[in-house]
Design a protein around this motif. Structure first.
Motif, PDB file in Angstrom:
ATOM      1  N   PRO A   1       0.825  -1.209   0.000  1.00 33.14           N
ATOM      2  CA  PRO A   1       0.000   0.000   0.000  1.00 33.14           C
ATOM      3  C   PRO A   1       0.866   1.269   0.000  1.00 33.14           C
ATOM      4  N   ALA A   2       0.312   2.339  -0.548  1.00 33.17           N
ATOM      5  CA  ALA A   2       1.007   3.623  -0.551  1.00 33.17           C
ATOM      6  C   ALA A   2       1.101   4.142   0.881  1.00 33.17           C
ATOM      7  N   ILE A   3       2.279   4.655   1.255  1.00 31.94           N
ATOM      8  CA  ILE A   3       2.463   5.205   2.595  1.00 31.94           C
ATOM      9  C   ILE A   3       2.576   6.729   2.561  1.00 31.94           C
ATOM     10  N   ALA A   4       2.833   7.294   1.379  1.00 31.09           N
ATOM     11  CA  ALA A   4       2.977   8.740   1.225  1.00 31.09           C
ATOM     12  C   ALA A   4       2.929   9.065  -0.258  1.00 31.09           C
ATOM     13  N   LYS A   5       3.144  10.339  -0.579  1.00 27.56           N
ATOM     14  CA  LYS A   5       3.243  10.726  -1.985  1.00 27.56           C
ATOM     15  C   LYS A   5       4.373  11.731  -2.139  1.00 27.56           C
TER      16      LYS A   5
ATOM     17  N   GLU B   1       3.042   7.804  -5.928  1.00 23.67           N
ATOM     18  CA  GLU B   1       2.873   7.165  -4.621  1.00 23.67           C
ATOM     19  C   GLU B   1       4.226   6.679  -4.126  1.00 23.67           C
ATOM     20  N   VAL B   2       4.447   6.769  -2.824  1.00 21.63           N
ATOM     21  CA  VAL B   2       5.640   6.198  -2.200  1.00 21.63           C
ATOM     22  C   VAL B   2       5.188   4.942  -1.482  1.00 21.63           C
ATOM     23  N   ARG B   3       5.849   3.847  -1.776  1.00 22.32           N
ATOM     24  CA  ARG B   3       5.540   2.570  -1.125  1.00 22.32           C
ATOM     25  C   ARG B   3       6.811   2.032  -0.488  1.00 22.32           C
ATOM     26  N   GLN B   4       6.642   1.046   0.410  1.00 16.76           N
ATOM     27  CA  GLN B   4       7.797   0.458   1.078  1.00 16.76           C
ATOM     28  C   GLN B   4       7.750  -1.050   0.914  1.00 16.76           C
TER      29      GLN B   4
ATOM     30  N   MET C   1       8.829  13.226   0.875  1.00 12.00           N
ATOM     31  CA  MET C   1       7.495  12.640   0.800  1.00 12.00           C
ATOM     32  C   MET C   1       6.576  13.333   1.792  1.00 12.00           C
ATOM     33  N   VAL C   2       5.299  13.413   1.422  1.00 13.26           N
ATOM     34  CA  VAL C   2       4.288  14.048   2.282  1.00 13.26           C
ATOM     35  C   VAL C   2       3.171  13.032   2.509  1.00 13.26           C
ATOM     36  N   PRO C   3       2.395  13.191   3.582  1.00 13.47           N
ATOM     37  CA  PRO C   3       1.281  12.263   3.810  1.00 13.47           C
ATOM     38  C   PRO C   3       0.324  12.236   2.616  1.00 13.47           C
ATOM     39  N   LEU C   4      -0.390  11.145   2.485  1.00  8.89           N
ATOM     40  CA  LEU C   4      -1.302  10.969   1.349  1.00  8.89           C
ATOM     41  C   LEU C   4      -2.379  12.046   1.278  1.00  8.89           C
ATOM     42  N   ASP C   5      -2.815  12.559   2.434  1.00 10.20           N
ATOM     43  CA  ASP C   5      -3.886  13.559   2.429  1.00 10.20           C
ATOM     44  C   ASP C   5      -3.365  14.999   2.390  1.00 10.20           C
ATOM     45  N   ALA C   6      -2.042  15.195   2.325  1.00  5.19           N
ATOM     46  CA  ALA C   6      -1.456  16.537   2.289  1.00  5.19           C
ATOM     47  C   ALA C   6      -1.250  17.000   0.848  1.00  5.19           C
ATOM     48  N   GLU C   7      -1.114  18.322   0.684  1.00  3.74           N
ATOM     49  CA  GLU C   7      -0.845  18.886  -0.632  1.00  3.74           C
ATOM     50  C   GLU C   7       0.638  18.721  -0.962  1.00  3.74           C
ATOM     51  N   LEU C   8       0.908  18.418  -2.229  1.00  5.88           N
ATOM     52  CA  LEU C   8       2.294  18.344  -2.675  1.00  5.88           C
ATOM     53  C   LEU C   8       2.830  19.753  -2.905  1.00  5.88           C
TER      54      LEU C   8
END
Length: 132
Positions: free
Chosen positions: A5-9, A20-23, A56-63
């Motif tokens: 699953p994506a952990i950040a963007k 998406e950033v995944r681990q 990387m920023v949280p999934l719900d944050a603006e890039l």
């Protein structure tokens, strides 16, 4: 391959779009990015892994605002004054000049060829029983 699953963007360094950033779930638990345009980026270098972690920023944050992608910077044509030109004095000789040279290297080659030819001729006579 597991679908982690994506952990950040993060901004894709190829096209500038969101990725998406995944681990990885096993091994070193390295980060990797998935961009809809560029695909999966699984580079493992320490410097790049640190860069991804910092940016990387949280999934719900603006890039943050996109900067010019690396590929666009590399493909920008250089102005004619910035173009590198070889030094004519240090340029290698053309093939036609090297073919007609008669330096020490070409004499050595001729000498080795002559020794080889005589050696083969002697061996040929020896194994033929003296008959040609």
């Amino acid at each position: 391959m597991a679908n982690n699953p994506a952990i950040a963007k993060i901004r894709c360094d190829g096209c500038g779009d969101a990725a998406e950033v995944r681990q990885q779930a096993n091994g070193k638990r390295l980060l990797y990015t998935v961009c809809e345009t560029c695909g999966c980026d699984r580079r493992t270098g320490d410097a790049l892994q640190a860069l991804w972690r910092e940016n990387m920023v949280p999934l719900d944050a603006e890039l943050p605002e996109a900067t010019e992608p690396a590929e666009a910077q590399a493909s920008t044509p250089a102005t004619p004054g910035d173009e590198w030109k070889p030094d004519p004095e240090s340029a290698p000789e053309s093939e036609t000049e090297t073919e007609s040279s008669s330096g020490p290297g070409s004499m050595l080659g001729l000498g080795l060829a002559a020794v080889l030819a005589v050696g083969l001729a002697v061996l040929g006579v020896k194994y033929s029983g003296g008959r040609a």
